[in-house]
Design a protein around this motif. Structure first.
Motif, mmCIF file in Angstrom:
data_model
loop_
_atom_site.group_PDB
_atom_site.id
_atom_site.type_symbol
_atom_site.label_atom_id
_atom_site.label_comp_id
_atom_site.label_asym_id
_atom_site.label_seq_id
_atom_site.Cartn_x
_atom_site.Cartn_y
_atom_site.Cartn_z
ATOM 1 N N PRO A 245 7.100 112.061 14.246
ATOM 2 C CA PRO A 245 6.618 111.185 13.172
ATOM 3 C C PRO A 245 7.676 110.169 12.761
ATOM 4 O O PRO A 245 8.354 110.330 11.749
ATOM 5 N N THR A 246 7.805 109.104 13.533
ATOM 6 C CA THR A 246 8.835 108.102 13.281
ATOM 7 C C THR A 246 8.320 107.088 12.260
ATOM 8 O O THR A 246 8.081 107.433 11.115
ATOM 9 N N ARG A 247 8.118 105.823 12.654
ATOM 10 C CA ARG A 247 7.643 104.821 11.689
ATOM 11 C C ARG A 247 6.270 105.222 11.138
ATOM 12 O O ARG A 247 5.392 105.620 11.871
ATOM 13 N N GLY A 248 6.127 105.106 9.830
ATOM 14 C CA GLY A 248 4.891 105.539 9.184
ATOM 15 C C GLY A 248 4.934 106.967 8.723
ATOM 16 O O GLY A 248 4.083 107.400 7.937
ATOM 17 N N GLY A 249 5.911 107.741 9.191
ATOM 18 C CA GLY A 249 6.139 109.086 8.697
ATOM 19 C C GLY A 249 5.092 110.110 9.094
ATOM 20 O O GLY A 249 4.212 109.878 9.935
ATOM 21 N N THR B 91 1.154 109.123 8.453
ATOM 22 C CA THR B 91 0.559 108.181 9.397
ATOM 23 C C THR B 91 0.382 108.809 10.767
ATOM 24 O O THR B 91 -0.654 108.628 11.428
ATOM 25 N N THR B 92 1.376 109.567 11.220
ATOM 26 C CA THR B 92 1.283 110.194 12.540
ATOM 27 C C THR B 92 0.146 111.202 12.588
ATOM 28 O O THR B 92 -0.597 111.280 13.583
ATOM 29 N N LEU B 93 -0.036 111.986 11.531
ATOM 30 C CA LEU B 93 -1.148 112.942 11.504
ATOM 31 C C LEU B 93 -2.490 112.222 11.464
ATOM 32 O O LEU B 93 -3.476 112.706 12.038
ATOM 33 N N ASN B 94 -2.560 111.077 10.811
ATOM 34 C CA ASN B 94 -3.785 110.279 10.849
ATOM 35 C C ASN B 94 -4.093 109.828 12.278
ATOM 36 O O ASN B 94 -5.252 109.849 12.711
ATOM 37 N N ARG C 73 -14.547 116.499 7.937
ATOM 38 C CA ARG C 73 -13.930 115.195 7.689
ATOM 39 C C ARG C 73 -13.132 114.698 8.903
ATOM 40 O O ARG C 73 -11.929 114.450 8.832
ATOM 41 N N PRO C 74 -13.807 114.570 10.039
ATOM 42 C CA PRO C 74 -13.111 114.156 11.263
ATOM 43 C C PRO C 74 -12.414 112.807 11.099
ATOM 44 O O PRO C 74 -12.948 111.881 10.476
ATOM 45 N N GLY C 75 -11.217 112.729 11.635
ATOM 46 C CA GLY C 75 -10.427 111.507 11.554
ATOM 47 C C GLY C 75 -9.692 111.303 10.257
ATOM 48 O O GLY C 75 -9.019 110.287 10.080
ATOM 49 N N ARG C 76 -9.777 112.270 9.336
ATOM 50 C CA ARG C 76 -9.134 112.138 8.019
ATOM 51 C C ARG C 76 -8.082 113.226 7.838
ATOM 52 O O ARG C 76 -8.188 114.322 8.389
ATOM 53 N N VAL C 77 -7.089 112.918 7.018
ATOM 54 C CA VAL C 77 -6.047 113.878 6.644
ATOM 55 C C VAL C 77 -6.147 114.110 5.144
ATOM 56 O O VAL C 77 -6.150 113.155 4.350
ATOM 57 N N VAL C 78 -6.236 115.364 4.750
ATOM 58 C CA VAL C 78 -6.386 115.753 3.350
ATOM 59 C C VAL C 78 -5.166 116.556 2.926
ATOM 60 O O VAL C 78 -4.721 117.467 3.653
ATOM 61 N N LEU C 79 -4.626 116.246 1.765
ATOM 62 C CA LEU C 79 -3.494 116.981 1.212
ATOM 63 C C LEU C 79 -3.972 117.848 0.058
ATOM 64 O O LEU C 79 -4.540 117.335 -0.922
ATOM 65 N N ARG C 80 -3.765 119.143 0.180
ATOM 66 C CA ARG C 80 -4.024 120.053 -0.936
ATOM 67 C C ARG C 80 -2.762 120.115 -1.787
ATOM 68 O O ARG C 80 -1.719 120.575 -1.341
ATOM 69 N N THR C 81 -2.858 119.634 -3.013
ATOM 70 C CA THR C 81 -1.682 119.465 -3.851
ATOM 71 C C THR C 81 -1.226 120.792 -4.453
ATOM 72 O O THR C 81 -1.940 121.791 -4.439
#
Length: 337
Positions: free
Chosen positions: A221-225, A228-231, A309-317
């Motif tokens: 996970p370089t540029r975009g962190g 972004t890489t998981l997306n 939710r295909p193609g999406r990344v969700v963060l459980r806070t």
């Protein structure tokens, strides 16, 4: 080079000055039997089976920063890109664009850092090119490296291969490199010792490949962190990814610096971390393999791949809510690698 030891324009002319520059700096630091022939191309030993190849250009500013330099970064970045296919990196090329007037000491330091990084990663720099351009046509020094390596097994890990039910792991704390470059560039005084994580990951990825029969994804996970890489992986695989915020390792100094500057460490660049996605039943083996390596001691399981939710990344806070993590928009910090 002139009496003040700066790079002059004729060092890129192909004549005596070029030869003095190459023999006095690059060839001396990068010496190995393949490069030492000084032919126009490198004659490589036969590589049986499929190969991995990657190329990248490095324009980081400042050229030297806590934890690394443009030289070490140019080796680590390409070694890691080849490693993310589960391959064993073997050879690198090195092409440099130098600005007229560059201090010879700066070039020497960068080349020495490249040589040390290549030796530590057990790769050889076997061919290259040097151009010198007039003042103002580039910013001091740009480096391009191309890497080639041998696949350890097929099928190779791919961003298209994440499957619902897979575990998502990261090899260590995120955001160190991006915040280090920002602090060095802007002369920021942040609490704690913040250093780039720039490092070669070929041993770590080899350990994961050896421990897990089914490594679906390896990605740095370089540029975009991380976010972004998981997306990118979610979109390539047509699957969803759910992350547990409390499980994502972030150093306290980075978290504090990001809080002060209004940044999110999940979007900051990393240069010595990788994402590993494996079937759930191989997650503990992958975790143990990473934690057994020098650059994986802080590895953690941070989430799961889902069919929802295909193609999406969700963060459980940490407080129990959920929010989407989109891809990075705009240039958060240009010229970080």
């Amino acid at each position: 080079m002139d009496s003040k030891k700066r790079i002059l324009l004729d060092a890129g002319s192909g004549g005596r000055a070029s030869q003095r520059l190459i023999s006095g700096c690059m060839a001396r630091h990068f010496a190995n039997p393949i490069l030492d022939t000084m032919d126009d191309a490198a004659l490589l030993p036969s590589l049986n089976g499929p190969m991995a190849m990657s190329t990248d250009s490095y324009t980081v500013t400042p050229l030297f920063f806590p934890g690394g330099s443009i030289g070490s970064l140019a080796v680590h970045g390409t070694v890691n890109d080849v490693s993310m296919l589960g391959a064993e990196p073997l050879y690198l090329t090195c092409a440099m664009v130098l600005e007229e007037g560059l201090e010879a000491e700066i070039l020497e330091r960068a080349v020495a850092d490249m040589a040390a990084a290549a030796a530590a990663a057990r790769v050889r720099i076997v061919t290259g090119d040097t151009k010198v351009v007039p003042r103002g046509c580039c910013d001091r020094m740009f480096i391009n490296t191309t890497g080639i390596g041998r696949l350890r097994r097929e099928p190779a890990p791919s961003g298209h291969s994440a499957r619902p039910g897979d575990a998502v792991l990261v090899s260590g704390a995120v955001g160190d490199h991006g915040l280090t470059i920002m602090a060095a560039r802007e002369s920021l005084s942040l609490d704690g010792q913040i250093r780039s994580d720039s490092a070669p990951l070929n041993d770590l990825t080899a350990a994961v490949m050896a421990a897990c029969p089914d490594v679906h994804v390896l990605r740095d996970p370089t540029r975009g962190g991380l976010a972004t890489t998981l997306n990118e992986i979610a979109q390539q695989s047509g699957a969803g990814i759910v992350l547990d915020e409390g499980s994502i390792p972030v150093h306290a100094e980075v978290a504090g610096g990001c809080s002060f500057l209004g940044l999110d460490p999940l979007y900051l660049a990393n240069e010595g971390k990788c994402i590993v996605i494996v079937p759930e039943d191989q997650a503990e083996a992958a975790l143990a393999a990473m934690r057994g390596e020098k650059y994986g001691e802080e590895a953690a399981v941070i989430g799961r791949v889902t069919a929802e939710r295909p193609g999406r990344v969700v963060l459980r806070t940490r407080i129990g809510g959920e929010r989407y993590l989109g891809m990075l928009e705009g240039a958060l910090l240009p010229r970080i690698c």
